[in-house]
Design an enzyme around this catalytic site. Structure first.
Site, short mmCIF file in Angstrom:
data_model
loop_
_atom_site.label_atom_id
_atom_site.label_comp_id
_atom_site.label_asym_id
_atom_site.label_seq_id
_atom_site.Cartn_x
_atom_site.Cartn_y
_atom_site.Cartn_z
N HIS A 202 46.02 -52.82 50.00
CA HIS A 202 45.91 -51.59 49.21
C HIS A 202 45.34 -50.44 50.02
O HIS A 202 45.62 -49.28 49.74
CB HIS A 202 45.16 -51.86 47.91
CG HIS A 202 46.04 -52.56 46.94
ND1 HIS A 202 46.12 -53.91 46.88
CD2 HIS A 202 46.96 -52.06 46.07
CE1 HIS A 202 47.04 -54.24 45.98
NE2 HIS A 202 47.57 -53.15 45.47
N ARG A 309 48.95 -46.62 39.19
CA ARG A 309 48.02 -47.76 39.39
C ARG A 309 46.70 -47.43 38.70
O ARG A 309 45.76 -46.94 39.33
CB ARG A 309 47.80 -48.00 40.88
CG ARG A 309 49.00 -48.59 41.62
CD ARG A 309 48.64 -48.90 43.07
NE ARG A 309 49.56 -49.83 43.70
CZ ARG A 309 50.60 -49.46 44.46
NH1 ARG A 309 50.85 -48.20 44.69
NH2 ARG A 309 51.39 -50.37 45.00
N ARG A 346 50.62 -48.62 34.56
CA ARG A 346 50.38 -50.05 34.68
C ARG A 346 48.98 -50.35 34.20
O ARG A 346 48.03 -49.66 34.58
CB ARG A 346 50.53 -50.49 36.14
CG ARG A 346 50.25 -51.98 36.30
CD ARG A 346 50.56 -52.46 37.66
NE ARG A 346 49.59 -51.99 38.64
CZ ARG A 346 49.69 -52.23 39.94
NH1 ARG A 346 50.71 -52.91 40.40
NH2 ARG A 346 48.77 -51.81 40.78
N GLU A 449 56.34 -60.07 39.97
CA GLU A 449 55.69 -60.14 41.30
C GLU A 449 55.15 -61.53 41.59
O GLU A 449 54.52 -61.75 42.61
CB GLU A 449 54.60 -59.07 41.44
CG GLU A 449 53.64 -58.97 40.31
CD GLU A 449 52.66 -57.80 40.45
OE1 GLU A 449 52.61 -57.16 41.51
OE2 GLU A 449 51.93 -57.55 39.49
N ASN A 472 55.48 -56.28 46.90
CA ASN A 472 54.30 -56.55 47.74
C ASN A 472 53.71 -57.92 47.40
O ASN A 472 53.42 -58.73 48.27
CB ASN A 472 53.22 -55.49 47.55
CG ASN A 472 53.75 -54.10 47.75
OD1 ASN A 472 54.76 -53.92 48.42
ND2 ASN A 472 53.11 -53.12 47.14
N ASP A 473 53.52 -58.12 46.11
CA ASP A 473 52.96 -59.41 45.69
C ASP A 473 54.03 -60.50 45.67
O ASP A 473 53.73 -61.66 45.96
CB ASP A 473 52.30 -59.28 44.31
CG ASP A 473 50.88 -58.74 44.43
OD1 ASP A 473 50.16 -59.18 45.34
OD2 ASP A 473 50.51 -57.87 43.63
N ARG A 483 48.52 -60.80 51.75
CA ARG A 483 49.04 -59.52 52.23
C ARG A 483 47.99 -58.66 52.93
O ARG A 483 48.32 -57.71 53.62
CB ARG A 483 49.67 -58.74 51.06
CG ARG A 483 48.69 -58.43 49.98
CD ARG A 483 49.38 -57.98 48.71
NE ARG A 483 49.43 -56.53 48.59
CZ ARG A 483 49.70 -55.89 47.45
NH1 ARG A 483 49.97 -56.58 46.35
NH2 ARG A 483 49.73 -54.60 47.42
N CYS A 520 59.04 -51.28 42.61
CA CYS A 520 57.94 -50.34 42.85
C CYS A 520 57.05 -50.80 44.00
O CYS A 520 56.03 -50.19 44.28
CB CYS A 520 57.12 -50.12 41.59
SG CYS A 520 56.31 -51.60 41.00
C1 PEP Z 1 53.45 -54.86 44.16
O1 PEP Z 1 52.81 -55.91 44.13
O2 PEP Z 1 54.54 -54.74 44.75
C2 PEP Z 1 52.94 -53.65 43.49
C3 PEP Z 1 53.67 -52.56 43.39
O3 PEP Z 1 51.67 -53.68 43.00
P1 PEP Z 1 50.37 -53.58 43.93
O4 PEP Z 1 50.84 -53.21 45.31
O5 PEP Z 1 49.49 -52.56 43.34
O6 PEP Z 1 49.83 -54.96 43.85
MG MG Z 2 51.18 -56.15 42.75
#
Ligand code: PEP
Ligand code: MG
Length: 599
Positions: A202, A309, A346, A449, A472-473, A483, A520
């Site tokens: 993040h 977020r 979210r 995710e 991402n997740d 990550r 996203c």
């Molecule tokens: C993701 O996991 O792709 C996402 C958009 O949420 P975050 O990156 O905030 O976990």
């Molecule tokens: Mg996520």
């Protein structure tokens, strides 16, 4: 002597500036320049804080019980001595005088200088005095916070001004907590380097959202780079050049100018609709962290907010969470700023590398929870705090009275979570009705995710109006790669066939069910994946506002139908990335041939 460090490129562009080293624990300190005319006032703030701490320590010493161990009194004497030592307060004043740093920044800059000197001491007893110094600085910072604020502290959402005549600055730290990254939106730094972190941590995500060049995972950077060193941060290649030669510097200045030109060129696409060569309309949405970011989304030509977020509203608050009214104001601000375009909020996604309080990834992983990414995070946390969750849902429903709002649930994996959330939403709406408070309609969607959610998507889809794929997740959980951990960053691979297959079936099933689907995660804003995602049938992408123009440029050049005809080969390939490159060449050739035929 010039040397290079290598890390992960996480936010594009080139930054050139003098290094400001900041200890991880001090990144949250406000960094801004003051006017020359304010120097004496700022020094006076520091003096008042020093006197307050001196009184505090003397009182503590005076009130020590008679039977207290003698060491305690001696320790307080050491603290008093450090407090009055010219190496601390005298040198701090110099930072204010010469650099025009605000008092807090000057103090933490001097702490960094002294901490290094302590680290290098041979004598163990003296080396350990570093902790005492840190405690004294901590007291001084607290005293500064209690005293009158500097009139030059930039207001939230306002960019700080540069100090005229001063060299640009870049920040070098071991780690920066996501909560502290928010400070950077109000800081003077032109780029940053950290020792730890992954590409989709993040910290990296917030850097991208600010569009400032950044390199993370540069291992020893904060140990090797010295305060004031000239540093080039190449955010495209993940290279940090310390003390560059004049030729290298000139090369990077040229690259900086090229980047600016290309930015200007892309900015002209702002009003151009995103339509592929074969006429497919594509929706480009923005990801934001704070309501103030909505302005940048609109300016970039976003057709809505695809991911707000909301957890960033919950951070940096010393344990006190934002109440319903405060959240309502924040959501309404974003909704109004978007002028009728949809805003996807979210629900709070804390946990994993986004703790509520200020903790580095290292502290989190090793000192608090064994495996936070698999722990009580996101929707799991919300459902375990029903009062807090309903408060957030009420705030969102109230904001929905001012424009189109979608609610997005992070990390759902179980149908029971879906059902409990729907109940909470119904209850929140009922409470508002009972209180006679206005609310608007909301669409409800799930983030996909966790592989489990992708695998049981059909049963999930019945409950939701839309889905948004959090790549991402999804990558983290599919490949079992943290990550945020630079040690396994080389294995965090969005091109992995398993990831692509999950993506493909999720988009296909959502489209078949007639449910709106977007991506996203960071893949949406990475131009390397645009053609593939279009070929998979994706028509909605959500990314940082700064990425919208370059993705739009890609969309405008893509023939989605031609790409789709190569999909089986890409998804079945051992090396999908290479297969994609070959497809790109084949499609480009076919398009040129078709043009020649027409001509
Ligand atoms: C993701 O996991 O792709 C996402 C958009 O949420 P975050 O990156 O905030 O976990
Ligand atoms: Mg996520």
């Amino acid at each position: 002597m010039s040397f290079q460090l290598f890390g992960l490129p996480v936010s594009r562009g080139v930054a050139i500036g003098r290094a400001v080293l900041v200890a991880s624990s001090r990144v949250d300190v406000a960094h801004y320049f003051i006017e020359a005319s304010q120097v004496e006032d700022e020094v006076a703030r520091l003096r008042v804080a020093r006197d307050a701490v001196a009184t505090e320590l003397s009182t503590l010493k005076r009130d020590l019980p008679a039977d207290a161990p003698g060491e305690l009194s001696a320790l307080l004497d050491v603290h008093l001595m450090l407090l009055h030592d010219d190496a601390l307060t005298g040198a701090t004043k110099q930072w204010i005088h010469e650099r025009h740093y605000n008092a807090e920044w000057a103090l933490s800059a001097q702490l960094e200088v002294l901490a290094r000197q302590f680290d290098e001491m041979e004598d163990e007893y003296l080396r350990e005095r570093k902790a005492d110094l840190e405690q004294v600085v901590e007291r001084l910072l607290r005293a500064l916070a209690r005293g009158p604020a500097s009139s030059f502290a930039p207001a939230p959402g306002v960019s700080p001004r540069d100090f005229a005549g001063e060299d640009p600055l870049v920040l070098v730290a071991n780690d920066i907590a996501p909560a502290d990254m928010l400070q950077f939106k109000r800081s003077v730094f032109k780029g940053f380097v950290t020792d730890v972190g992954g590409k989709t941590s993040h910290t990296a995500i917030v850097a991208r959202s600010m569009d400032i060049p950044a390199v993370v995972g540069a291992r020893e950077a904060s140990r090797i780079i010295r305060q004031d060193d000239w540093v080039v941060i190449d955010g495209d290649a993940g290279i940090v050049i310390v003390d560059p030669s004049p030729i290298v510097l000139e090369e990077y200045r040229f690259k900086q100018r090229q980047n600016e030109l290309s930015r200007d060129r892309l900015a002209r696409l702002r009003h151009t609709p995103a339509v592929t060569l074969d006429g497919e309309r594509v929706e480009l949405l923005a990801n934001i962290e704070m309501p103030q970011d909505a302005a940048a989304a609109l300016a970039a030509g976003a057709s809505g907010i695809g991911l707000f977020r909301s957890e960033f509203l919950f951070m940096n608050r010393g344990g006190e969470l934002p109440g319903e009214d405060e959240q309502f104001e924040a959501y309404r601000t974003a909704v109004l700023a978007m002028e009728g375009l949809p805003v996807t909020i979210r629900t709070v996604d804390v946990g994993a590398d986004k703790p509520l309080d200020r903790m580095s990834a290292h502290e989190l992983r090793h000192e608090h929870v064994l495996n936070p990414a698999l722990g009580l995070r996101a929707i799991r946390w919300s459902l375990s705090e029903p009062g807090m969750f309903r408060q957030q849902l009420r705030a969102i429903l109230r904001a929905a009275a001012f424009g189109p709002v979608r609610v997005l649930l992070p990390m759902v994996a179980h149908l029971s979570e879906v059902k409990h959330t729907m109940e909470a939403l119904a209850r929140a709406a009922q409470q508002l009705d009972e209180q006679g408070k206005a609310r608007g309609p909301v669409q409800v969607g799930a983030m996909i995710e966790v592989p489990a959610a992708a695998l049981v998507l059909r049963s999930f889809l019945r409950y939701f109006d839309f889905i948004s794929i959090g790549t991402n997740d999804l990558i983290q959980y599919t490949l079992a790669i943290d990550r945020a951990d630079e040690a396994v960053a080389h294995l965090y691979d969005p091109w992995h066939p398993a990831v692509l297959q999950l993506l493909a079936r999720t988009i296909e099933q959502a489209n078949a069910a007639g449910k709106h689907v977007s991506v996203c995660g960071e893949m949406a804003g990475d131009a390397a994946f645009t053609e593939l995602l279009l070929a998979l049938g994706l028509r909605s992408f959500s990314m940082h506002p700064s990425q919208i123009a370059s993705i739009k440029e890609r969309v405008l050049r893509t023939d989605a139908r031609r790409w789709a005809s190569h999909l089986d080969a890409i998804l079945g390939a051992e090396d999908p990335e290479r297969q994609c490159q070959q497809t790109g060449e084949a499609v480009a050739l076919a398009l040129r041939t078709a043009e020649i035929r027409v001509a």
